[in-house]
Design a protein around this motif. Structure first.
Motif, PDB file in Angstrom:
ATOM      1  N   ARG A   1      57.753  38.276 -82.425  1.00 12.67           N
ATOM      2  CA  ARG A   1      58.979  38.505 -83.199  1.00 12.67           C
ATOM      3  C   ARG A   1      60.203  38.501 -82.305  1.00 12.67           C
ATOM      4  NH1 ARG A   1      56.765  43.656 -86.726  1.00 12.67           N
ATOM      5  NH2 ARG A   1      55.298  42.493 -88.054  1.00 12.67           N
ATOM      6  N   ALA A   2      60.078  39.124 -81.137  1.00 13.10           N
ATOM      7  CA  ALA A   2      61.200  39.147 -80.194  1.00 13.10           C
ATOM      8  C   ALA A   2      61.533  37.741 -79.715  1.00 13.10           C
ATOM      9  CB  ALA A   2      60.864  40.053 -79.010  1.00 13.10           C
ATOM     10  N   LEU A   3      60.500  36.919 -79.496  1.00 10.51           N
ATOM     11  CA  LEU A   3      60.737  35.523 -79.122  1.00 10.51           C
ATOM     12  C   LEU A   3      61.501  34.801 -80.224  1.00 10.51           C
ATOM     13  CD1 LEU A   3      60.385  32.961 -77.475  1.00 10.51           C
ATOM     14  CD2 LEU A   3      58.046  32.777 -78.356  1.00 10.51           C
ATOM     15  N   GLY A   4      61.103  35.037 -81.466  1.00  7.78           N
ATOM     16  CA  GLY A   4      61.818  34.410 -82.577  1.00  7.78           C
ATOM     17  C   GLY A   4      63.288  34.797 -82.598  1.00  7.78           C
ATOM     18  N   ARG A   5      63.568  36.061 -82.297  1.00 10.18           N
ATOM     19  CA  ARG A   5      64.973  36.509 -82.283  1.00 10.18           C
ATOM     20  C   ARG A   5      65.731  35.969 -81.076  1.00 10.18           C
ATOM     21  NH1 ARG A   5      62.290  41.370 -83.890  1.00 10.18           N
ATOM     22  NH2 ARG A   5      62.338  42.131 -81.725  1.00 10.18           N
ATOM     23  N   SER A   6      64.998  35.631 -79.990  1.00 10.43           N
ATOM     24  CA  SER A   6      65.651  35.162 -78.757  1.00 10.43           C
ATOM     25  C   SER A   6      65.950  33.672 -78.777  1.00 10.43           C
ATOM     26  CB  SER A   6      64.747  35.459 -77.547  1.00 10.43           C
ATOM     27  OG  SER A   6      64.546  36.848 -77.405  1.00 10.43           O
ATOM     28  N   ALA A   7      65.258  32.918 -79.650  1.00 13.57           N
ATOM     29  CA  ALA A   7      65.407  31.460 -79.649  1.00 13.57           C
ATOM     30  C   ALA A   7      66.783  31.050 -80.153  1.00 13.57           C
ATOM     31  CB  ALA A   7      64.317  30.828 -80.506  1.00 13.57           C
ATOM     32  N   ARG A   8      67.388  30.095 -79.452  1.00 16.68           N
ATOM     33  CA  ARG A   8      68.736  29.622 -79.778  1.00 16.68           C
ATOM     34  C   ARG A   8      68.763  28.088 -79.738  1.00 16.68           C
ATOM     35  NH1 ARG A   8      68.812  34.455 -79.715  1.00 16.68           N
ATOM     36  NH2 ARG A   8      70.288  35.899 -78.714  1.00 16.68           N
ATOM     37  N   THR A   9      69.661  27.508 -80.494  1.00 19.55           N
ATOM     38  CA  THR A   9      70.005  26.110 -80.262  1.00 19.55           C
ATOM     39  C   THR A   9      71.046  26.075 -79.147  1.00 19.55           C
ATOM     40  OG1 THR A   9      71.861  26.035 -81.820  1.00 19.55           O
ATOM     41  CG2 THR A   9      69.650  25.631 -82.714  1.00 19.55           C
ATOM     42  N   LEU A  10      71.262  24.906 -78.594  1.00 21.70           N
ATOM     43  CA  LEU A  10      72.258  24.777 -77.530  1.00 21.70           C
ATOM     44  C   LEU A  10      73.635  25.192 -78.033  1.00 21.70           C
ATOM     45  CD1 LEU A  10      73.043  23.815 -74.682  1.00 21.70           C
ATOM     46  CD2 LEU A  10      73.332  21.510 -75.643  1.00 21.70           C
ATOM     47  N   ALA A  11      73.995  24.732 -79.232  1.00 16.95           N
ATOM     48  CA  ALA A  11      75.313  25.064 -79.770  1.00 16.95           C
ATOM     49  C   ALA A  11      75.448  26.559 -80.006  1.00 16.95           C
ATOM     50  CB  ALA A  11      75.562  24.290 -81.063  1.00 16.95           C
ATOM     51  N   GLU A  12      74.420  27.197 -80.524  1.00 12.13           N
ATOM     52  CA  GLU A  12      74.481  28.642 -80.756  1.00 12.13           C
ATOM     53  C   GLU A  12      74.696  29.393 -79.455  1.00 12.13           C
ATOM     54  OE1 GLU A  12      71.663  29.337 -84.683  1.00 12.13           O
ATOM     55  OE2 GLU A  12      70.712  29.076 -82.720  1.00 12.13           O
ATOM     56  N   LEU A  13      73.978  29.000 -78.406  1.00 16.86           N
ATOM     57  CA  LEU A  13      74.119  29.679 -77.120  1.00 16.86           C
ATOM     58  C   LEU A  13      75.542  29.532 -76.596  1.00 16.86           C
ATOM     59  CD1 LEU A  13      72.343  31.071 -74.795  1.00 16.86           C
ATOM     60  CD2 LEU A  13      72.600  28.863 -73.663  1.00 16.86           C
ATOM     61  N   LEU A  14      76.076  28.307 -76.624  1.00 16.72           N
ATOM     62  CA  LEU A  14      77.400  28.062 -76.053  1.00 16.72           C
ATOM     63  C   LEU A  14      78.508  28.715 -76.877  1.00 16.72           C
ATOM     64  CD1 LEU A  14      76.948  24.312 -75.057  1.00 16.72           C
ATOM     65  CD2 LEU A  14      76.925  26.304 -73.534  1.00 16.72           C
ATOM     66  N   VAL A  15      78.376  28.691 -78.205  1.00 16.03           N
ATOM     67  CA  VAL A  15      79.431  29.250 -79.058  1.00 16.03           C
ATOM     68  C   VAL A  15      79.424  30.772 -79.027  1.00 16.03           C
ATOM     69  CG1 VAL A  15      80.172  29.498 -81.467  1.00 16.03           C
ATOM     70  CG2 VAL A  15      79.603  27.245 -80.565  1.00 16.03           C
ATOM     71  N   HIS A  16      78.228  31.364 -79.069  1.00 16.45           N
ATOM     72  CA  HIS A  16      78.147  32.819 -79.231  1.00 16.45           C
ATOM     73  C   HIS A  16      77.970  33.572 -77.918  1.00 16.45           C
ATOM     74  CE1 HIS A  16      78.100  32.117 -83.477  1.00 16.45           C
ATOM     75  NE2 HIS A  16      76.951  31.479 -83.437  1.00 16.45           N
ATOM     76  N   GLN A  17      77.405  32.949 -76.890  1.00 15.06           N
ATOM     77  CA  GLN A  17      77.158  33.657 -75.642  1.00 15.06           C
ATOM     78  C   GLN A  17      77.982  33.115 -74.481  1.00 15.06           C
ATOM     79  OE1 GLN A  17      72.548  34.021 -76.749  1.00 15.06           O
ATOM     80  NE2 GLN A  17      73.063  35.162 -74.898  1.00 15.06           N
ATOM     81  N   ALA A  18      78.775  32.102 -74.731  1.00 11.78           N
ATOM     82  CA  ALA A  18      79.734  31.613 -73.728  1.00 11.78           C
ATOM     83  C   ALA A  18      81.023  31.247 -74.463  1.00 11.78           C
ATOM     84  CB  ALA A  18      79.164  30.423 -72.973  1.00 11.78           C
ATOM     85  N   PRO A  19      81.579  32.190 -75.228  1.00 12.19           N
ATOM     86  CA  PRO A  19      82.734  31.846 -76.086  1.00 12.19           C
ATOM     87  C   PRO A  19      83.971  31.422 -75.310  1.00 12.19           C
ATOM     88  CG  PRO A  19      82.400  34.222 -76.010  1.00 12.19           C
ATOM     89  CD  PRO A  19      81.212  33.612 -75.329  1.00 12.19           C
ATOM     90  N   ASP A  20      84.054  31.817 -74.027  1.00  9.55           N
ATOM     91  CA  ASP A  20      85.223  31.457 -73.243  1.00  9.55           C
ATOM     92  C   ASP A  20      85.036  30.143 -72.487  1.00  9.55           C
ATOM     93  OD1 ASP A  20      83.222  32.594 -71.707  1.00  9.55           O
ATOM     94  OD2 ASP A  20      84.621  33.367 -70.195  1.00  9.55           O
ATOM     95  N   TRP A  21      83.839  29.563 -72.583  1.00 14.43           N
ATOM     96  CA  TRP A  21      83.620  28.278 -71.896  1.00 14.43           C
ATOM     97  C   TRP A  21      84.402  27.181 -72.604  1.00 14.43           C
ATOM     98  CZ3 TRP A  21      80.308  23.952 -73.520  1.00 14.43           C
ATOM     99  CH2 TRP A  21      80.196  22.955 -72.547  1.00 14.43           C
ATOM    100  N   GLN A  22      85.069  26.377 -71.823  1.00 12.32           N
ATOM    101  CA  GLN A  22      85.855  25.284 -72.373  1.00 12.32           C
ATOM    102  C   GLN A  22      85.044  23.994 -72.311  1.00 12.32           C
ATOM    103  OE1 GLN A  22      88.890  25.581 -73.843  1.00 12.32           O
ATOM    104  NE2 GLN A  22      88.551  27.787 -73.546  1.00 12.32           N
TER     105      GLN A  22
END
Length: 984
Positions: free
Chosen positions: A829-850
């Protein structure tokens, strides 16, 4: 009267089917699978037909009636099968007009009329009419699949009937045939025309004379008891026989639920809508307050005035729809008021209506919606109501049965309060929504049909509700017809005098009682032939997957399908489901058809051999396992999961199809192939290729993908990490497809992630999500792989390191399939919650990346598994930040869908699915327009069927990174180039 319906039990299904085949009746199906598919509509009821006929021509309908008349078999007409009252199922022969008897015969824009066959889908008529600036006024929420014949049968209304009328109000003429074979053209008639028709002395003359006598003898009753308000559609529309209504026999037939005659063609009225529309959303403290506000708002002449309660919106889980709900004015209930006018007049109209609403007690706020896309998302909530409401927030099943009652609008608030008290008294719950502007409420109620006590509560409740509706001057049905659900209750609404008139009316048309017996007159009890019954014991079918949302009950999971038929939509409208149905238009290839068969399999009556059923196997054969239904079906039917479960049991201990070995085991077979990729590629492109394909169960027309000279993992493990890694580690999932066939996608992903400040890691060894084993139903192997994958990723997941996947199908498997396979495993279950698409990772976990700027246009294909599990919103956000002018295609599934499009026997359907939207859009795109497709299957389908190549988002980003930033570029990723040769 000869009651044909009482004699059908002695008929043999096989003999009936054979007689119909011999009688030139079109396509005839008498097999167990088809009969099971047509055993239910969208109601609580279930009846197994003797045979199903698919007429293609007018003569087929006449011949079928002739055969049924000779055999004494009753006939039930069916369109899309979305009826909620049980009138689209029957014990005899079902005539399905939707597959082949569905043409638009004529459209006259000057007269504003169209002539249609009964199987034509409403949206297809609307599309044709829109080309002339016209539309058909009645628009039920099932507009994407309901047929004109079905609308005529039920007198369908829809959201805009407040302004544009019911189906009956938009009928000009009908051509019908009676059970005895008399063909009649019906319309309005003057007294002179009536006299002339009677003087002809033929069968038509006898019919018209009898109907005219009935009307003349009962003028006072027809004027005072029937047609008292627009949504009084229960029973027969005898008021249409009045002289002031011009003795309109066609409109008198509308709403007769196929009990009087069979429609051969219909001429309908079209109208010109206002040039502009605006949506005003009004919030209220509760649904009763919203209902009280209706009379005052009607003076503002809205085109539609729809209501919905928070109990309905609370059920919504789809991310895009949930986001739309969250923007509504704070309230516990809402009215959606649509206004029509010009761009100059609409703002004033909207302001005046909002001000009137603000003066109503309980109004909590209002908002004028000017964004058409947002308005469509909000209307979708209302349109999906019939499906959303089938499960209560606590997971209990909710059913129709009392979901279509109507009262005059000034009685709506009073009725709704007393109705709520009635539900409380019987300890029932239901989410209320509907056409508040016309006093028509829809509600699905938590009846328990699995016990004698629950069924008794149902009987008592609907009887009490019928008395309540009669006390408010209302109608048992406001647009869905009486059917088996309410016909037995009609005496509580009308009394014996009107019921006797209904029986006489039926007898004039159908003295043999051969058409849909038991509906409206001589009714069956409301609790007969229920789909769920305490008297039936399902087969004891143990499952591998948990089906937790359905209490581990596979029968309950399959009966999630309540028949609303959204899967039968011919075009996407933003949805993926159901790709194969859109190609074949065959009920067995719809989500509903498959779910129906699986449910019947659990009952063990028509489908008797359980998991070994060949009928179920064949119906699932064209399921692409795209997962579209899991998100797009408003009830959450998930045929991809049902298919995996079924295939697991069906082939247990037996030889499987060759493709299950060649493609189901592809991730494992790819490992030795990767050691000698050039040799493997030479073999699969040599003269031996046809034989190898046959051996592997692969379609001869398909090109076998070429193995890369070097896998991504081989490259990655020899390199030195780059970038500053300031954002910490990220686990890159090296999926089998990109690792072995397109490693450039993964290398591009590394470049982007390192540029964005992540330290990229990959799992130890060669891991797999198990997707290919899941889709081929090899769940034992899939579970072992899932345990290994979870163990390999456990340290990273427990450390809070995100897992990013570049292949959408594999990312979706990590998110949803692994937790299901390893039910109860908290690490999964934790793995399911940890899985991201590339866009999700960049938008939500690197919001300041240009992100790099790209001045380009693109069209993008959303992978169907991504559509089902996460959506495309993060990708859209990232593309917008890059400056790309992107159009997301409304294309549904690409048609290849992993192993499906490669399998022998699937090629034609696979390509046809792609040809509906995706492939033509790719071919039509300008040479400088980027073709974005993250899915390996999507890119393969595009490459094999067009001259273009698809680009992964990671490749697009990596290619645009600054050339000087060599530290972030592990290689020199390039965009795919288009083919130099041509392909049709």
């Amino acid at each position: 009267m000869t009651t044909t319906a009482q004699g059908h039990g002695s008929l043999d299904a096989a003999a009936v089917a054979e007689a119909l085949r011999q009688g030139d009746c079109g396509t005839v199906a008498g097999d167990r699978g088809t009969r099971a598919q047509y055993s239910a509509d969208a109601s609580n009821y279930r009846r197994i037909p003797l045979a199903v006929v698919f007429p293609r021509e007018r003569r087929h309908v006449l011949n079928a009636l002739g055969v049924c008349r000779r055999l004494g078999a009753p006939v039930t007409c069916r369109g899309a099968g979305t009826s909620t009252s049980g009138q689209a199922i029957g014990p005899g022969v079902v005539l399905d007009f939707s597959r082949s008897f569905n043409r638009l015969l004529a459209l006259d824009p000057h007269a504003r009329t169209a002539t249609v066959q009964p199987g034509l889908v409403l949206d297809e008529l609307q599309t044709a009419a829109a080309g002339h600036g016209l539309l058909f006024g009645a628009d039920p929420s099932t507009h994407s699949r309901c047929t004109l014949g079905g609308m005529i049968g039920n007198n369908a209304c829809g959201s805009h009937s407040l302004a544009w009328g019911r189906t009956a109000d938009n009928i000009v003429e009908l051509e019908v045939v009676t059970y005895r074979g008399t063909v009649v053209r019906l319309g309005e008639m003057t007294q002179e025309e009536i006299d002339e028709a009677i003087a002809a002395g033929d069968d038509r003359a006898e019919l018209i004379a009898a109907l005219h006598r009935l009307a003349q003898r009962n003028l006072a009753v027809l004027r005072t008891k029937l047609g008292q308000f627009p949504r009084q559609v229960s029973g027969y529309a005898l008021e249409q026989l009045l002289p002031e209504r011009r003795f309109h026999l066609a409109r008198a037939l509308v709403g007769s639920e196929g009990t009087l005659a069979v429609v051969l063609s219909a001429t309908v009225r079209l109208l010109r809508p206002p040039p502009e529309r605006a949506l005003v959303v009004l919030g209220f403290s509760d649904a009763c307050a919203a209902a009280d506000a209706v009379p005052a708002l009607l003076g503002h002449r809205p085109l539609a005035l729809e209501g919905l309660d928070h109990a309905l919106t609370d059920i919504v889980t789809r991310p895009e729809t949930r986001a739309a709900i969250d923007t509504l004015p704070a309230a516990r209930a809402w009215l959606f008021a649509e206004l029509g006018g010009t761009a100059d007049t609409l703002p004033g109209q909207a302001e005046a209506l909002a001000e009137a609403a603000q003066r109503a007690p309980g109004c909590t706020g209002s908002e004028v919606i000017t964004d058409p896309a947002r308005a469509r998302r909000l209307w979708r909530i209302r349109e999906d109501g019939a499906g959303l409401a089938t499960r209560s927030p606590d997971g209990r099943e909710a059913w129709p049965g009392w979901e279509d009652a109507a009262v005059p609008p000034d009685q709506l608030g009073s009725y709704l309060r007393e109705f709520t008290v009635l539900m409380d008294r019987h300890r029932l719950q239901g989410a209320v929504y509907g056409h508040f502007g016309e006093g028509c409420l829809h509600v699905r109620i938590t009846f328990d049909f699995s016990t004698e006590e629950g069924t008794a509560v149902f009987r008592t409740f609907v009887t009490d509700a019928a008395r309540l509706i009669a006390a408010h001057g209302g109608s048992l049905s406001g647009e869905h017809g009486d059917g088996q659900a309410r016909s037995a209750l009609l005496p509580l609404m009308y009394g014996p005098e009107i019921i006797a008139l209904f029986e006489e009316f039926k007898s004039v048309w159908d003295p043999d009682n051969g058409l849909n017996p038991g509906m409206i007159v001589q009714p069956l009890p409301v609790d007969t032939h229920l789909r769920v019954s305490p008297h039936r014991t399902p087969l004891p079918l143990a499952t591998v997957l948990p089906f937790s949302a359905d209490d581990g009950d596979f029968a309950k999971a399959t009966r999630r399908c309540v028949g609303v038929g959204k899967c039968r939509s011919a075009s996407g409208g933003g949805d993926v489901m159901c790709p194969s149905y859109r190609v074949t238009r065959d009920e067995k290839d719809s989500t509903r058809g498959r779910a129906r068969l699986l449910y019947e399999m659990t009952q063990g009556e028509v489908i008797t051999d359980g998991w070994r059923s060949t009928e179920v196997r064949d119906a699932l054969d064209l399921c692409l396992s795209c997962k579209g239904c899991s998100a797009d079906c408003p009830v959450g039917v998930d045929v991809a999961t049902y298919k995996s479960e079924f295939l697991h049991h069906h082939y247990q201990g037996r030889l499987r199809p060759a493709s299950h070995y060649s493609m189901g085991w592809l991730p494992l077979l790819a490992r030795p192939a990767a050691r000698v990729p050039r040799l493997v590629n030479a073999l699969t492109s040599s003269r031996l290729a046809p034989a190898l394909k046959r051996l592997g169960g692969i379609a001869a027309q398909r090109e076998v993908p070429r193995f890369a000279d070097q896998t991504f993992l081989s490259w990655f493990r020899r390199r030195t990490p780059q970038g500053d890694g300031r954002r910490g580690p990220v686990m890159l999932w090296a999926d089998s497809f990109n690792n072995h066939f397109s490693p450039e996608v993964l290398t591009a992903g590394v470049a982007v992630l390192e540029h964005a400040g992540f330290r990229v890691r990959v799992p130890d060894g060669t891991q797999c999500c198990g997707l290919t084993w899941i889709t081929t139903g090899q769940l034992g192997v899939a579970r072992r792989i899932a345990r290994r994958t979870t163990a390999a990723l456990r340290p990273a997941v427990r450390a809070g390191i995100p897992v990013v996947g570049l292949e959408p199908s594999c990312t979706a498997a990590l998110r949803s399939d692994l937790p299901e396979l390893l039910d109860g495993d908290e690490d999964a279950r934790a793995l399911g919650r940890s899985a991201r698409t590339l866009a999700e990772l960049l938008v939500h976990q690197a919001p300041d990346w240009q992100p790099p700027q790209v001045a380009a246009r693109s069209i993008s294909q959303t992978h169907c598994h991504q559509h089902a599990t996460s959506g495309f919103s993060a990708d859209s956000t990232l593309l917008a930040r890059m400056g790309i002018d992107n159009t997301t295609l409304d294309s549904g599934c690409c048609g290849l869908a992993g192993n499906f499009g490669f399998e022998h026997g699937h090629y034609e359907v696979s390509v046809a699915a792609g040809e509906q939207v995706l492939l033509p859009a790719v071919r039509a795109a300008a040479a400088d327009t980027l073709i974005l497709a993250d899915g390996f299957s999507c890119r393969t389908q595009i490459a094999q069927q067009t001259r273009r190549h698809g680009t992964h988002l990671a490749q697009l980003l990596a290619h645009a990174l600054p050339a000087s930033d060599t530290s972030a570029r592990p290689a020199a990723p390039t965009l795919p180039t288009d083919k130099e040769h041509t392909r049709d």
